[in-house]
Structure formats: structure tokens, C-alpha cells
Motif scaffolding. Structure first.
Motif, mmCIF file in Angstrom:
data_model
loop_
_atom_site.group_PDB
_atom_site.id
_atom_site.type_symbol
_atom_site.label_atom_id
_atom_site.label_comp_id
_atom_site.label_asym_id
_atom_site.label_seq_id
_atom_site.Cartn_x
_atom_site.Cartn_y
_atom_site.Cartn_z
ATOM 1 N N MET A 1 -54.112 -29.174 16.217
ATOM 2 C CA MET A 1 -53.920 -30.369 17.033
ATOM 3 C C MET A 1 -54.799 -30.388 18.288
ATOM 4 O O MET A 1 -54.999 -31.446 18.888
ATOM 5 C CB MET A 1 -52.451 -30.482 17.453
ATOM 6 N N LEU A 2 -55.329 -29.223 18.670
ATOM 7 C CA LEU A 2 -56.050 -29.169 19.945
ATOM 8 C C LEU A 2 -57.282 -30.077 19.995
ATOM 9 O O LEU A 2 -57.447 -30.829 20.970
ATOM 10 C CB LEU A 2 -56.421 -27.712 20.276
ATOM 11 N N PRO A 3 -58.183 -30.033 18.970
ATOM 12 C CA PRO A 3 -59.343 -30.926 19.071
ATOM 13 C C PRO A 3 -58.931 -32.392 19.198
ATOM 14 O O PRO A 3 -59.594 -33.154 19.919
ATOM 15 C CB PRO A 3 -60.123 -30.670 17.772
ATOM 16 N N GLY A 4 -57.859 -32.760 18.541
ATOM 17 C CA GLY A 4 -57.398 -34.157 18.628
ATOM 18 C C GLY A 4 -57.019 -34.537 20.043
ATOM 19 O O GLY A 4 -57.304 -35.648 20.501
ATOM 20 N N ILE A 5 -56.396 -33.585 20.755
ATOM 21 C CA ILE A 5 -56.009 -33.864 22.141
ATOM 22 C C ILE A 5 -57.244 -34.094 23.002
ATOM 23 O O ILE A 5 -57.337 -35.056 23.775
ATOM 24 C CB ILE A 5 -55.150 -32.703 22.694
ATOM 25 N N GLY A 6 -58.241 -33.205 22.827
ATOM 26 C CA GLY A 6 -59.478 -33.330 23.602
ATOM 27 C C GLY A 6 -60.193 -34.642 23.318
ATOM 28 O O GLY A 6 -60.609 -35.358 24.236
ATOM 29 N N LEU A 7 -60.297 -34.948 22.011
ATOM 30 C CA LEU A 7 -61.010 -36.179 21.638
ATOM 31 C C LEU A 7 -60.263 -37.413 22.123
ATOM 32 O O LEU A 7 -60.890 -38.374 22.580
ATOM 33 C CB LEU A 7 -61.196 -36.223 20.111
ATOM 34 N N ALA A 8 -58.939 -37.366 22.054
ATOM 35 C CA ALA A 8 -58.156 -38.517 22.521
ATOM 36 C C ALA A 8 -58.373 -38.726 24.014
ATOM 37 O O ALA A 8 -58.459 -39.857 24.501
ATOM 38 C CB ALA A 8 -56.683 -38.305 22.215
ATOM 39 N N PHE A 9 -58.488 -37.611 24.742
ATOM 40 C CA PHE A 9 -58.727 -37.692 26.183
ATOM 41 C C PHE A 9 -60.046 -38.403 26.468
ATOM 42 O O PHE A 9 -60.152 -39.221 27.383
ATOM 43 C CB PHE A 9 -58.745 -36.272 26.766
ATOM 44 N N LEU A 10 -61.069 -38.063 25.632
ATOM 45 C CA LEU A 10 -62.375 -38.699 25.815
ATOM 46 C C LEU A 10 -62.357 -40.158 25.377
ATOM 47 O O LEU A 10 -62.997 -41.011 25.967
ATOM 48 C CB LEU A 10 -63.435 -37.943 25.005
ATOM 49 N N ALA A 11 -61.577 -40.409 24.299
ATOM 50 C CA ALA A 11 -61.641 -41.749 23.703
ATOM 51 C C ALA A 11 -60.742 -42.752 24.416
ATOM 52 O O ALA A 11 -61.003 -43.957 24.363
ATOM 53 C CB ALA A 11 -61.264 -41.674 22.219
ATOM 54 N N ALA A 12 -59.706 -42.267 25.086
ATOM 55 C CA ALA A 12 -58.718 -43.178 25.664
ATOM 56 C C ALA A 12 -59.320 -44.253 26.566
ATOM 57 O O ALA A 12 -58.986 -45.438 26.423
ATOM 58 C CB ALA A 12 -57.646 -42.381 26.400
ATOM 59 N N PRO A 13 -60.232 -43.880 27.497
ATOM 60 C CA PRO A 13 -60.778 -44.927 28.372
ATOM 61 C C PRO A 13 -61.547 -45.992 27.596
ATOM 62 O O PRO A 13 -61.585 -47.160 27.998
ATOM 63 C CB PRO A 13 -61.732 -44.163 29.296
ATOM 64 N N LEU A 14 -62.144 -45.580 26.454
ATOM 65 C CA LEU A 14 -62.946 -46.526 25.676
ATOM 66 C C LEU A 14 -62.090 -47.637 25.091
ATOM 67 O O LEU A 14 -62.569 -48.745 24.867
ATOM 68 C CB LEU A 14 -63.682 -45.794 24.531
ATOM 69 N N ILE A 15 -60.811 -47.307 24.778
ATOM 70 C CA ILE A 15 -59.950 -48.356 24.230
ATOM 71 C C ILE A 15 -59.013 -48.919 25.294
ATOM 72 O O ILE A 15 -58.007 -49.542 24.997
ATOM 73 C CB ILE A 15 -59.135 -47.839 23.025
ATOM 74 N N GLY A 16 -59.353 -48.643 26.547
ATOM 75 C CA GLY A 16 -58.648 -49.284 27.640
ATOM 76 C C GLY A 16 -57.342 -48.645 28.051
ATOM 77 O O GLY A 16 -56.503 -49.281 28.676
ATOM 78 N N TRP A 17 -57.145 -47.372 27.665
ATOM 79 C CA TRP A 17 -55.954 -46.665 28.115
ATOM 80 C C TRP A 17 -56.341 -45.660 29.184
ATOM 81 O O TRP A 17 -57.496 -45.274 29.289
ATOM 82 C CB TRP A 17 -55.293 -45.914 26.960
ATOM 83 N N SER A 18 -55.375 -45.245 29.945
ATOM 84 C CA SER A 18 -55.629 -44.153 30.870
ATOM 85 C C SER A 18 -55.881 -42.896 30.059
ATOM 86 O O SER A 18 -55.266 -42.694 29.014
ATOM 87 C CB SER A 18 -54.415 -43.959 31.782
ATOM 88 N N ALA B 1 -57.197 -31.553 34.318
ATOM 89 C CA ALA B 1 -56.470 -30.336 34.670
ATOM 90 C C ALA B 1 -55.206 -30.114 33.845
ATOM 91 O O ALA B 1 -54.882 -29.002 33.499
ATOM 92 C CB ALA B 1 -56.115 -30.367 36.157
ATOM 93 N N GLY B 2 -54.497 -31.176 33.495
ATOM 94 C CA GLY B 2 -53.211 -30.987 32.836
ATOM 95 C C GLY B 2 -53.291 -30.608 31.373
ATOM 96 O O GLY B 2 -52.272 -30.294 30.763
ATOM 97 N N GLY C 1 -63.496 -27.678 27.005
ATOM 98 C CA GLY C 1 -64.499 -27.199 27.967
ATOM 99 C C GLY C 1 -65.410 -28.331 28.399
ATOM 100 O O GLY C 1 -65.652 -28.536 29.596
ATOM 101 N N LEU C 2 -65.893 -29.062 27.420
ATOM 102 C CA LEU C 2 -66.769 -30.203 27.718
ATOM 103 C C LEU C 2 -66.043 -31.236 28.574
ATOM 104 O O LEU C 2 -66.583 -31.742 29.560
ATOM 105 C CB LEU C 2 -67.229 -30.862 26.413
ATOM 106 N N VAL C 3 -64.790 -31.512 28.168
ATOM 107 C CA VAL C 3 -64.002 -32.507 28.886
ATOM 108 C C VAL C 3 -63.876 -32.124 30.351
ATOM 109 O O VAL C 3 -64.048 -32.940 31.260
ATOM 110 C CB VAL C 3 -62.607 -32.641 28.249
ATOM 111 N N GLN C 4 -63.618 -30.813 30.579
ATOM 112 C CA GLN C 4 -63.400 -30.377 31.951
ATOM 113 C C GLN C 4 -64.679 -30.499 32.787
ATOM 114 O O GLN C 4 -64.624 -30.808 33.965
ATOM 115 C CB GLN C 4 -62.903 -28.932 31.968
ATOM 116 N N GLN C 5 -65.846 -30.258 32.142
ATOM 117 C CA GLN C 5 -67.103 -30.382 32.874
ATOM 118 C C GLN C 5 -67.394 -31.826 33.256
ATOM 119 O O GLN C 5 -67.796 -32.108 34.359
ATOM 120 C CB GLN C 5 -68.250 -29.863 32.004
ATOM 121 N N THR C 6 -67.165 -32.697 32.289
ATOM 122 C CA THR C 6 -67.556 -34.084 32.531
ATOM 123 C C THR C 6 -66.587 -34.822 33.445
ATOM 124 O O THR C 6 -66.982 -35.682 34.203
ATOM 125 C CB THR C 6 -67.676 -34.862 31.203
#
Lengths: 255, 345
Positions: free
Chosen positions: B58-75, B139-140, B128-133
């Protein structure tokens, strides 16, 4: 003809393009005890499992009582190999027997007292009435096999498919199972039993199916259970299986 | 003075005076009940490790969702989006396991090990990428890995409660079908119960429970809630139903106590505390449990001079029913020794 309990035509089963059963045609008349004989790897278990739709079939047709299995599944009872399940499972004998009634009870409905009574009667029928509430790993191998038999009996089916019910059981169990099979036959039922022990075939069965990937013979014991057919079925491996039968076969071939 | 404050904090926690603590405790306890019940069946189905691979996947999904969320207008920290991502990548992971097991010649444990580590590795890389960008924004996200009950909100608690009710309904409705599936798959299929459907239902429940449990125990330790209580329960009973309830109770107590300890001592991760409490109950179970518990076996052996359970007992007089004879002579069992592999003392 359409009332035959089991009619197999052109059945072919393959695992990864290697045929395990090749073009099998078998007709089983009602009221018979049928022994399925063949060396290890001959496809005996596969035959039963393919008939029940448990494994994919490459070609051919299987009819039960003239219909497809899904139409008459309540008339057919299956006894899997004893080794196929984990006998350390947390369940007692009567609950295993009750599983034979699950289809009849139906999805999502609970097991009622009358179902358990039916199961208890079936256990008594195979001589295990007193062990109904015992956990299954506290039973001997033969007793476990009789629990499986009771689970089939409780279904009150007309056709029984049994995968080696007599393998590695004690003498008492063997007699109990053979006695049950005979009373089933006397009631007009049919049983198809995978069997390993060649010397007892004549005593226990009316008909035999000799199988080694291909069907070598199928018919009444007197006609089909011949030394020639056995030689063909077991080929060079007969020596490994039963020295006594081989000795008899040799003597009779010579004379 | 300091000691007084600490005592007061403890009292507040233990008496559930804190609204937050109350939410956390109720949520984790409900999670324990759900995981304990479903864990019994995955254990009996021999799919226990599948849950582990699933949660790690499930971990990659969490990371990708974090990146993708703003694109579909969610926090980007919106929980539903993150959990949906977790769920999706968990399903992809399960699909990969099923595919490899079916079409590639590999052992099941190899398949599980490969999928688990690769998905988890990919997840760590993405985080890791998410945290850099995103700087401090992300953080959470580690709380999904290790679990952080403090982040559970009332809404999350309701979600977990609904899951627990759903689990109990699922198992209550399909109890006999699931038992049959776990005990004798071939017979179930021959009686035309859909084994595939039941398996999908079971794994689906594991996915749902894992997703709602991510915040409480974290994905690394989620497997503990699915396996330890069910394994411990087996030492107390010979009935599937009792085992499932007992497993639910053990898991619920582990979650309750673990969450309380974690809430009252700063910096103790809740997931770890829950696992440790469960482990303590497991040790008690394997020692004292009447079904093959270590001490029970020792006592048994002393009292009756019988080999421990697991090794075939010679049928004693009480084991025999009328007309039955011990298995010797004709038709002697060939497999008496291999029937209980690996259980010799």
C-alpha cells in the motif's frame, strides 16, 4: 441411456499441454460398485475432479443422470482424499459431517439442530457415534476416513465419487466402508471408488475402470479385470505394485 | 510536583477523560475486533502472509496519491485520497501475487517476499521524492508506516467502527461457507460454493481492515493484528467460532492496552505497543493454552506418559469404539508418521 449415473465421452484433461487424461469414454450403469484402478499418476483423481468441474477440461463431455453436473449436484457426493485437508483444523467430527448439508442449508443460513441430528445419525452409521464431539486430530486415520464417508452419506446422494477411501486405513475401517458401499448398492445407489489394492478388487467391486492416461478397460469385473488388461495398465510398473498379482499373471499367461 | 502532573496525566488517560484518548481507544479496539475475526480465517486459509504483502504494497499508493491529489483538486493530505491510493496499490499488489503464483514457476514464499519488498521499496522511494519536492508538507506520511494513533479523528473512528460492523456481518453471514473454504476447498467447490468469490471476499475484507488500520498501527505492523491474536486463540479452543471470538477479544485488548500505554507515555509508537501487548498474550497462550500449550503438554506427558499432541497417540482404550481396533496389521497406515509433520517435540 440418459439415466446413467455417469456418462463420460471423449474426456481429455491436460496440465500445461501434457495430457493427463486422453479421450476417455466411460458409461456407469446404476446400482454398481465401480473400482477405478491404475498406477500412480494415471489420472485417477484427475478423472473424478474433472467430472466434478474442479479442474478445467480440454475436451469432452460429462453427464450425470443425463444432465450437467450443476443441474444434479445434489444427487452426487464427493469424498476427497483424506490427505487433502489439514486434520489439525479446529473442528470436531460432527461439524465436518454437517458440511455435507451446507448446500442443502443454503448460503448464509445457520446450521440447525435437525441438521446436526442428521449428521449424528450418519456418524452412527459408520460406527463413530460416540466420537461425534471429538476434535478431528484426536481421531485415527481410519476414523478420519469414516468421518469423510459420513459427510458423503449425509447428502443422501445417488452417486458417490470416492478418492481412495480405503488407502491406509485399519481393518475395522475397511470393513465398515466396504459394508457401507454394499448397502448403498443394495439401495440402488452407485459408487465409483479409486482403489489401490489389486487383490481385493474382485471381492469389493462389480465393475472396474482400468486407467493409465488412456482408458484401458471399463466393464464388469469378470470381463475387464483380466491379466492382459492389467499388464497393459501397469506396464513395466506392475512389479513394483503387487508381486503376488504379477506372479499369478505370469503363470496364467504361460498356460 | 512533576510526579503529581504525571499521575494526573495517567488518570486522565486511563479514565478516558480526554476526548481524543476516548476516540483513539474506541477506534483501535474496534480495529482489533475486525482484524482478530478476519485474521482467524486468513490464518486457517493459510493466507496469513498475504496480508503482510498486501499492507506493504500500500505504501507506493499513498505516495502517489499524495502527489496526485492536488492535480484533481484535493488537498494533498486529504485522508480519503491517501487511503484510496493505499487501497488501489494494495489491490495491484495482490493481483501481482496472484499472477506470479499462477503463471510463473515460483514458490509462494518467494512470490510474497518479492512483491512485499519491491512494493515497499518503491513506496519508500516515492516518499523520498515527495519529501524533497514538497518540503515539510509531507511530514505526516511516515505515520502510515509506523502508525500514529494521535492522528485518528472522530471521522476515522467512525470509519473503523463501520468496518468492524461490516466484518462481523460478513463473517456472521458466511461463517459456515468460510469455514468450509478453509477446511476443504475441493469439497466446497464440488458442492458448488464459489471458492473464488469467497476468497475475494476474504481478501477484500483484509484490504478494507488494513486501510482503515494504517493510521493506528501502520502498514509494517498491520500483519501482527491479523496473525498474532488468531494464532494465540488456536491454543485455547477446538472450534472455529470460539477461535474467531477469542481472537477478536485478544486483538481488542491488545489494541486497547497498547493505545493507552502509547497515549500516556510520549514517543512510544502505538503500533509497536499494540504488537508487544499482543505478543505477551500470545506467549501466555502458547504456554498455558489447553490445546497443545507447552505447559499443558508437559503436564499431560507427566500425568499420562503420552507423547505430546501432534505426535500420533497410540489409541488407548478410551479412544476405541466398539468393533474398532488399533491400526496394526492389515492395512497398516503408511502415513502415520507424516500426518503431523514438524510437530514432534
Amino acid at each position: 441411456m440418459s439415466d446413467l449415473p455417469l456418462s463420460i465421452s471423449g474426456l481429455t484433461v491436460a496440465y500445461q499441454r501434457k495430457p493427463v487424461l486422453w479421450d476417455i469414454d466411460i458409461d456407469i450403469p446404476p446400482g454398481s460398485l465401480v473400482g477405478v484402478i491404475g498406477p500412480n499418476g494415471a489420472g485417477k483423481s484427475t478423472l473424478l475432479r474433472a467430472c466434478l468441474g474442479l479442474i478445467p477440461v480440454a475436451a469432452g463431455e460429462v453427464r450425470f443422470f443425463g444432465q450437467s453436473y450443476r443441474q444434479v449436484d445434489s444427487r452426487v457426493a464427493y469424498v476427497p482424499q483424506r490427505e487433502s485437508v489439514d486434520w489439525d483444523f479446529p473442528i470436531n467430527a460432527i461439524d465436518v459431517v454437517t458440511m455435507g448439508l451446507y448446500r442443502q442449508i443454503g448460503w448464509c443460513r445457520p446450521v440447525r439442530k435437525r441438521h446436526r441430528e442428521t449428521a449424528r445419525e450418519a456418524l452412527q452409521q459408520v460406527g463413530l457415534g460416540e466420537l461425534a464431539d471429538r476434535q478431528i486430530n484426536q481421531l485415527s486415520g481410519g476414523q478420519q476416513q469414516r468421518v469423510f464417508l459420513a459427510r458423503a452419506l449425509v447428502q443422501r446422494a445417488d452417486l458417490y465419487l470416492m478418492d481412495e477411501p480405503l488407502a491406509a486405513v485399519d481393518a475395522a475401517t475397511e470393513q465398515a466402508i466396504v459394508g457401507t458401499l454394499r448397502s448403498l448398492r443394495d439401495a440402488g445407489k452407485t459408487a465409483i471408488v479409486i482403489h489401490h489394492d489389486l487383490p481385493t478388487v474382485r471381492e469389493y467391486f462389480d465393475r472396474v475402470v482400468l486407467l493409465n492416461v488412456r482408458l484401458l478397460a471399463s466393464g464388469p469385473v469378470e470381463e475387464a479385470f483380466t491379466d492382459e488388461n492389467l499388464q497393459q495398465t501397469y506396464g513395466g510398473r506392475l512389479t513394483l505394485l503387487d508381486r503376488a498379482t504379477e506372479a499369478i499373471a505370469r503363470r496364467e499367461i504361460r498356460t | 510536583m512533576n510526579r503529581y502532573l504525571l499521575a494526573e496525566a495517567w488518570t486522565r488517560t486511563l479514565l478516558l477523560q480526554d476526548h481524543n484518548t476516548r476516540v483513539v481507544v474506541i477506534a483501535t479496539t474496534a480495529l482489533g475486533i475486525a482484524a482478530g475475526v478476519i485474521g482467524s480465517f486468513t490464518l486457517l486459509r493459510r493466507r496469513a502472509l498475504m496480508g503482510d504483502a498486501l499492507s506493504h504494497a500500500m505504501l507506493p499508493g499513498i505516495g502517489l496519491a499524495f502527489l496526485a491529489a492536488p492535480l484533481i483538486g484535493w488537498s494533498e493530505k486529504s485522508l480519503p485520497v491517501l487511503l484510496a491510493g493505499a487501497c488501489a496499490s494494495g489491490i495491484v499488489g495482490t493481483g501481482t501475487i496472484l499472477f506470479l503464483r499462477r503463471y510463473v514457476r515460483l514458490n509462494e514464499d518467494a512470490v510474497l517476499g518479492i512483491v512485499l519488498s519491491v512494493f515497499f521499496g518503491a513506496g519508500l522511494a516515492i516518499l523520498g521524492l515527495v519529501q524533497q519536492t514538497s518540503g515539510g508538507h509531507a511530514a505526516g506520511l511516515e505515520s502510515f508506516i509506523y502508525g500514529k494513533t494521535a492522528s485518528i479523528t472522530t471521522t476515522d473512528a467512525i470509519g473503523i467502527g463501520v468496518t468492524a460492523v461490516l466484518t462481523i456481518t460478513f463473517v456472521g453471514c458466511l461463517f459456515k461457507e468460510l469455514t468450509l473454504l478453509c477446511f476443504d476447498e475441493g469439497f466446497a467447490a464440488a458442492k458448488r460454493f464459489s471458492t473464488l468469490g469467497l476468497d475475494i471476499g476474504l481478501m477484500g475484507m483484509v484490504i478494507v481492515i488494513t486501510v482503515v488500520g494504517l493510521q493506528a498501527v501502520g502498514l509494517i505492523l498491520m500483519i501482527a493484528l491479523l496473525v498474532i491474536p488468531a494464532s494465540a486463540a488456536r491454543f485455547w479452543t477446538t472450534h472455529v467460532a470460539t477461535m474467531a471470538w477469542l481472537s477478536a477479544a485478544i486483538a481488542a485488548v491488545s489494541c486497547l492496552v497498547g493505545a493507552l500505554i502509547s497515549a500516556s507515555v510520549p514517543d512510544l509508537p502505538s503500533g509497536a505497543m499494540i504488537v508487544l501487548v499482543a505478543a505477551a498474550m500470545f506467549v501466555v497462550s502458547i504456554s498455558l493454552g489447553p490445546q497443545s500449550g507447552i505447559f499443558t503438554r508437559l503436564a499431560d506427558r507427566r500425568a499420562r506418559l503420552l507423547p505430546p499432541p501432534g505426535v500420533r497417540r497410540n489409541p488407548s482404550a478410551e479412544d476405541r469404539v466398539a468393533g474398532d481396533r488399533p491400526e496394526v496389521g492389515v492395512g497398516q497406515t503408511k502415513d502415520a508418521d507424516r500426518r503431523y509433520p514438524g510437530t514432534a517435540p
